[in-house]
Design a protein around this motif. Structure first.
Motif, PDB file in Angstrom:
ATOM      1  N   ALA A  48      -4.585  39.462 101.331  1.00 36.75           N
ATOM      2  CA  ALA A  48      -2.447  38.502 101.434  1.00 36.75           C
ATOM      3  C   ALA A  48      -2.185  38.188 100.260  1.00 36.75           C
ATOM      4  CB  ALA A  48      -1.970  38.138 103.468  1.00 36.75           C
ATOM      5  N   VAL A  49      -2.943  36.944  99.951  1.00 43.29           N
ATOM      6  CA  VAL A  49      -2.491  36.465  99.415  1.00 43.29           C
ATOM      7  C   VAL A  49      -2.532  37.513  97.509  1.00 43.29           C
ATOM      8  CG1 VAL A  49      -2.841  34.726  97.044  1.00 43.29           C
ATOM      9  CG2 VAL A  49      -3.749  34.304  99.229  1.00 43.29           C
ATOM     10  N   ALA A  50      -3.904  38.138  97.457  1.00 41.11           N
ATOM     11  CA  ALA A  50      -3.668  38.977  96.114  1.00 41.11           C
ATOM     12  C   ALA A  50      -2.272  39.946  96.643  1.00 41.11           C
ATOM     13  CB  ALA A  50      -4.893  39.597  96.114  1.00 41.11           C
ATOM     14  N   GLY A  54       0.481  40.239  93.899  1.00 42.85           N
ATOM     15  CA  GLY A  54       0.518  41.833  93.147  1.00 42.85           C
ATOM     16  C   GLY A  54       1.648  42.398  93.151  1.00 42.85           C
ATOM     17  N   ALA A  55       2.597  42.373  94.350  1.00 42.05           N
ATOM     18  CA  ALA A  55       3.470  42.557  94.641  1.00 42.05           C
ATOM     19  C   ALA A  55       4.658  42.082  93.719  1.00 42.05           C
ATOM     20  CB  ALA A  55       3.754  43.124  95.645  1.00 42.05           C
ATOM     21  N   LEU A  56       4.109  40.482  94.106  1.00 46.78           N
ATOM     22  CA  LEU A  56       5.213  39.652  93.040  1.00 46.78           C
ATOM     23  C   LEU A  56       5.687  40.181  91.330  1.00 46.78           C
ATOM     24  CD1 LEU A  56       5.820  36.316  94.242  1.00 46.78           C
ATOM     25  CD2 LEU A  56       7.351  37.009  91.459  1.00 46.78           C
ATOM     26  N   GLY A 345      14.055  38.509  94.277  1.00 45.06           N
ATOM     27  CA  GLY A 345      14.392  38.004  95.268  1.00 45.06           C
ATOM     28  C   GLY A 345      12.894  38.605  96.445  1.00 45.06           C
ATOM     29  N   ILE A 346      12.709  40.036  95.974  1.00 43.91           N
ATOM     30  CA  ILE A 346      11.642  40.416  97.256  1.00 43.91           C
ATOM     31  C   ILE A 346      11.064  39.384  96.239  1.00 43.91           C
ATOM     32  CG2 ILE A 346      10.541  42.523  97.017  1.00 43.91           C
ATOM     33  CD1 ILE A 346      12.287  43.682  96.051  1.00 43.91           C
ATOM     34  N   GLY A 347      10.021  39.422  95.604  1.00 38.74           N
ATOM     35  CA  GLY A 347       9.321  37.948  95.173  1.00 38.74           C
ATOM     36  C   GLY A 347       8.912  37.217  96.439  1.00 38.74           C
ATOM     37  N   ALA A 348       9.903  36.817  95.909  1.00 38.75           N
ATOM     38  CA  ALA A 348      10.008  34.903  97.373  1.00 38.75           C
ATOM     39  C   ALA A 348       9.980  35.218  98.078  1.00 38.75           C
ATOM     40  CB  ALA A 348      11.824  34.408  96.451  1.00 38.75           C
ATOM     41  N   PHE A 349      10.089  36.654  98.764  1.00 38.84           N
ATOM     42  CA  PHE A 349      10.509  37.014 100.440  1.00 38.84           C
ATOM     43  C   PHE A 349       8.348  36.780 100.583  1.00 38.84           C
ATOM     44  CE2 PHE A 349      10.082  40.131 103.259  1.00 38.84           C
ATOM     45  CZ  PHE A 349      10.105  39.202 104.128  1.00 38.84           C
ATOM     46  N   LEU A 350       8.458  37.557  99.855  1.00 41.70           N
ATOM     47  CA  LEU A 350       6.696  38.067  99.845  1.00 41.70           C
ATOM     48  C   LEU A 350       6.102  36.859  99.900  1.00 41.70           C
ATOM     49  CD1 LEU A 350       6.132  40.802  98.015  1.00 41.70           C
ATOM     50  CD2 LEU A 350       5.907  40.897 100.119  1.00 41.70           C
ATOM     51  N   PRO A 435      -2.832  33.060  88.587  1.00 43.83           N
ATOM     52  CA  PRO A 435      -3.344  31.895  89.548  1.00 43.83           C
ATOM     53  C   PRO A 435      -2.652  31.052  89.903  1.00 43.83           C
ATOM     54  CG  PRO A 435      -4.860  32.701  87.979  1.00 43.83           C
ATOM     55  CD  PRO A 435      -3.287  33.906  88.177  1.00 43.83           C
ATOM     56  N   ALA A 436      -1.478  30.532  88.771  1.00 43.32           N
ATOM     57  CA  ALA A 436      -0.627  29.701  88.919  1.00 43.32           C
ATOM     58  C   ALA A 436       0.260  29.582  90.668  1.00 43.32           C
ATOM     59  CB  ALA A 436      -0.494  29.467  88.145  1.00 43.32           C
ATOM     60  N   LEU A 437       0.835  31.374  90.217  1.00 48.57           N
ATOM     61  CA  LEU A 437       1.496  31.649  91.668  1.00 48.57           C
ATOM     62  C   LEU A 437       0.810  30.728  93.087  1.00 48.57           C
ATOM     63  CD1 LEU A 437       4.497  32.692  92.073  1.00 48.57           C
ATOM     64  CD2 LEU A 437       3.344  34.608  92.540  1.00 48.57           C
ATOM     65  N   GLY A 438      -0.691  31.763  92.899  1.00 52.20           N
ATOM     66  CA  GLY A 438      -1.333  31.625  94.182  1.00 52.20           C
ATOM     67  C   GLY A 438      -1.601  30.426  94.193  1.00 52.20           C
ATOM     68  N   GLY A 439      -2.318  29.382  93.940  1.00 50.40           N
ATOM     69  CA  GLY A 439      -2.849  28.983  94.073  1.00 50.40           C
ATOM     70  C   GLY A 439      -1.524  27.588  94.697  1.00 50.40           C
ATOM     71  N   ALA A 440      -0.019  27.482  93.997  1.00 51.65           N
ATOM     72  CA  ALA A 440       1.002  27.024  94.140  1.00 51.65           C
ATOM     73  C   ALA A 440       1.233  27.340  95.979  1.00 51.65           C
ATOM     74  CB  ALA A 440       2.801  27.098  93.468  1.00 51.65           C
ATOM     75  N   ILE A 441       1.510  28.848  96.376  1.00 57.29           N
ATOM     76  CA  ILE A 441       1.362  29.490  97.722  1.00 57.29           C
ATOM     77  C   ILE A 441       0.566  28.661  98.414  1.00 57.29           C
ATOM     78  CG2 ILE A 441       1.234  31.627  98.915  1.00 57.29           C
ATOM     79  CD1 ILE A 441       3.045  32.575  96.633  1.00 57.29           C
TER      80      ILE A 441
END
Ligand SMILES: Nc1ncnc2c1ncn2[C@@H]1O[C@H](COP(=O)(O)OP(=O)(O)O)[C@@H](O)[C@H]1O
Ligand SMILES: [Mg+2]
Lengths: 465, 223
Positions: A48-50, A54-56, A345-350, A435-441
């Motif tokens: 799910a994170v990937a 990834g989409a973002l 916007g799409i990325g933030a939603f995801l 990784p930075a984004l995923g880690g933050a999420i």
């Protein structure tokens, strides 16, 4: 033997002084064991994170690539100005004056002492060296879709070349550009002169057109009929025959003539003094720094650019170089910003969706592990210790998922570019940001489950009944 | 110094149930105390209070001479880590981790340096007779083995007090005997052992049994 140990305060016992790094190591290995134990769930969350990171990232990457491409497309379809210059270093004998000025010699045949060979300016009467043919404008205009074409040659900065109102009193002036131009140049630069007088530039007459700033500096009133006003250039009297009007345009890209102020914007209000091209050519002695500005029908710039050099110098097109005028950067930026916002916007939603998914999966895991959490508390783990295990899980899953997501995004962007025939924009940030984004999420979404885990009452958690 | 000393302990649950109504208890180092009583008498509530897993509503409770009522949570965590060992009816063995990893959780929680861990684990496992199961997954242990592992975990950091809630409740006679023997060994080392039990054999084994009824001790049964 009876022991009655007193429990020392924290920090007084060397056994308490476990290095921070070792505590962290324990935490990480705890987290990794936990994640590997729940392999199935871990893989699902990782996926799910990937997917979301990834989409973002891919949506931002694709939009940037697309924006670049769209910008290039727009630039290509609306390009209507071309600047043709002389390629440096290509002078050949044919273009040199037929008879090089003989070096003066004394009676014994030795060169006269003090004579400097290769003077800055050619002697009066010496034919200038040229690359552009005399009929360059006519040749360019012969191409379909060419609306206007004309050469210009800036002479500002040549030794002795200056402009004043009178021949004896040099006034204080600054930044005046003296430019020789063919009539077609004014046209191509979207400049007008009154009463169709531009033809005056075609010949060799000592006439000038002034930009309003130049007129201001030289003290020439901008009346309808400037007859009688004169300026001095290079020791010669020039009649003021009109003032520049029209919308004006950038006079081509910065080029080798930039030091001579050639890149100054050609606008009616500019501090510019326009003289006939032939006069400027005589002063310079060469058209090596001349450029021809060509204006085409909208969108024909690229096509015309391909044939222009051949049309002007069919015998030696390599002596010239054509560059397209980029004046649409702002439009391209606009496209990029809009696409970027949409993608963000799409990325933030995801990202929010993924965070909720991780959070709910973790809350379920906290509930399932109530007994274990109670045990850990009984063993002496603090609320913080318990919470950190879950935060750590979120961080590890996030970073690993984000790593995969970054790789996925790279593939998507390169793939999208390949399918559309674009050149892919795949900056390094794309891999690092995953990784930075995923880690933050991961950390953000683990916060609520972690706090909840810390609040579990150990007394209730360890109850058997 | 007494290992633990409770005075007038009460615990009233949010719903209004008075699970403890003024309990006094002293346990000396090396002493084995059994707490018996019917279901719902408040035994687990008392053990949770003694184990600092729960705060009494009022009263005083000194652990190794230190008053714990009103103590901040960090210090209570610290005391649990250093002074107490728990054995529950459910062994609370982490089934997905090996026997050694189960013990590592306790050592890491107690901030024991890595280098000291393997010998401590080996020593503990030897004491409970589980050395041969060191790398077995927790879920694969038998009930008796799980409880032995729980005891190994409880004694790992040499606590001053062991608190056990129905430790033999799920065990057969043989394993129950093993648990008692292990507690004996600890008591000989000076550890105070408090055991909640339904098991008559455990009650008979203890130095002293106390009967809890409706949140109060009714009589002491010296051996
Ligand atoms: N968390 C709780 N909230 C409310 N009531 C509780 C809670 N825990 C126990 N009780 C009540 O307190 C009383 C004593 O319970 P407990 O200490 O578990 O007894 P025992 O262990 O002797 O069976 C019982 O009436 C029980 O229902
Ligand atoms: Mg109970």
């Amino acid at each position: 033997m009876r022991r009655m140990p007193k429990v020392p305060r924290r920090g007084r016992n060397p056994e308490q002084g476990l290095a921070r790094a070792e505590v962290l190591r324990d935490l990480i290995s705890d987290v990794l064991i936990e994640l590997s134990v729940r392999r199935g769930r871990t893989m699902l969350v990782l996926a799910a994170v990937a997917l979301s990171t990834g989409a973002l990232i891919a949506s931002v990457g694709v939009s940037q690539t697309a924006a670049q491409q769209i910008g290039a497309d727009i630039a290509a379809t609306t390009l209507d100005e071309i600047s043709v210059g002389v390629r440096p270093g290509g002078a050949d004998q044919e273009d040199a004056p037929a008879e090089p000025a003989p070096v003066p010699t004394g009676e014994d045949g030795e060169p006269v002492e003090g004579f400097i060979d290769g003077p800055d300016r050619p002697a009066v009467g010496t034919a200038p060296t040229t690359v552009f043919p005399d009929d360059a404008e006519a040749r360019a205009m012969a191409i379909d879709l060419v609306d206007a074409a004309g050469r210009q040659l800036t002479v500002t900065g040549l030794p002795g070349v200056d402009v004043t109102r009178t021949d004896d009193v040099p006034d204080e002036r600054s930044g005046l550009v003296i430019r020789g131009a063919m009539p077609g140049y004014l046209d191509a630069a979207r400049l007008d002169v009154p009463d169709e007088r531009a033809w005056l530039l075609r010949g060799d007459e000592p006439v000038v057109f002034l930009g309003s700033a130049a007129a201001d500096q030289l003290g020439v009133p901008m009346t309808e009929d400037p007859t009688g006003y004169q300026v001095w250039i290079d020791g010669q009297r020039y009649a003021v025959v009109g003032f520049l009007a029209g919308s004006g345009a950038a006079a081509g890209p910065a080029s080798r003539g930039a030091t001579l102020g050639e890149d100054a914007v050609m606008a009616p209000g500019a501090a510019i003094v326009v003289i006939p091209y032939q006069r400027a050519l005589s002063m310079r002695g060469s058209d090596a720094d001349a450029t021809m500005l060509v204006r085409t029908a909208p969108g024909a710039g690229v096509a015309v650019g391909h044939v222009l050099r051949e049309a002007i110098r069919p015998d030696a097109p390599e002596r010239l170089e054509a560059s397209q005028v980029q004046s649409l950067d702002s439009l391209r930026d606009g496209v990029s910003t809009q696409l970027g916002r949409l993608a963000a916007g799409i990325g933030a939603f995801l990202a929010v969706l993924t965070a909720l998914l991780i959070a709910s999966s973790m809350v379920a895991s906290v509930v399932a592990r109530t007994g274990e959490i109670g045990l850990r508390r009984a063993l002496g783990a603090s609320r913080r210790d318990v919470a950190l295990v879950f935060l750590g899980e979120g961080a590890v899953v996030g970073v690993l998922g984000g790593l995969a997501g970054g790789a996925l995004a790279l593939v998507l962007v390169v793939g999208a570019a390949a399918i559309n025939g674009w050149s892919a924009l795949t900056p390094v940030w794309m891999v690092a940001v995953g990784p930075a984004l995923g880690g933050a999420i991961g950390v953000v979404s683990a916060t609520y489950p972690a706090v909840r885990a810390g609040r579990i009452s150990p007394a209730i958690a360890v109850r058997a009944d | 110094m007494t290992a633990l000393r409770a005075r007038a302990l009460t615990r009233t649950y949010p719903g209004g149930v008075e699970a403890l109504r003024g309990v006094d208890l002293d346990v000396e180092p090396g002493e084995r105390v059994a707490i018996v009583g019917r279901s719902g008498a408040g035994k687990s509530t008392l053990l949770n209070a003694l184990g600092l897993l729960d705060e009494p509503t009022s009263g005083s409770y000194r652990l190794l001479g230190e008053e714990t009522v009103g103590l901040d949570e960090r210090r209570r965590d610290h005391l649990r880590r250093r002074a107490l060992g728990f054995v529950f009816q459910d062994a609370h063995v982490l089934g997905q981790r090996t026997v050694a990893e189960n013990l590592t959780v306790k050592l890491a929680t107690s901030r024991v340096p890595r280098a000291e861990r393997p010998p401590r684990i080996a020593d503990s496992l030897a004491r409970v007779g589980l050395s041969h199961r060191r790398d077995a997954a927790g879920r694969l242990l038998s009930g008796g083995e799980k409880q032995r592992l729980a005891i190994a975990r409880a004694i790992l950091t040499s606590p001053a007090v062991i608190l056990a809630d129905e430790p033999t409740g799920n065990l057969d006679g043989v394993n129950s005997q093993v648990v008692r023997d292990l507690f004996d060994e600890q008591a000989r080392d000076g550890v105070a052992v408090v055991v909640i039990t339904h098991d008559d054999r455990v009650a008979a084994w203890a130095d002293r049994s106390v009967i809890l009824q409706d949140g109060q001790f009714t009589e002491a049964m010296p051996q």
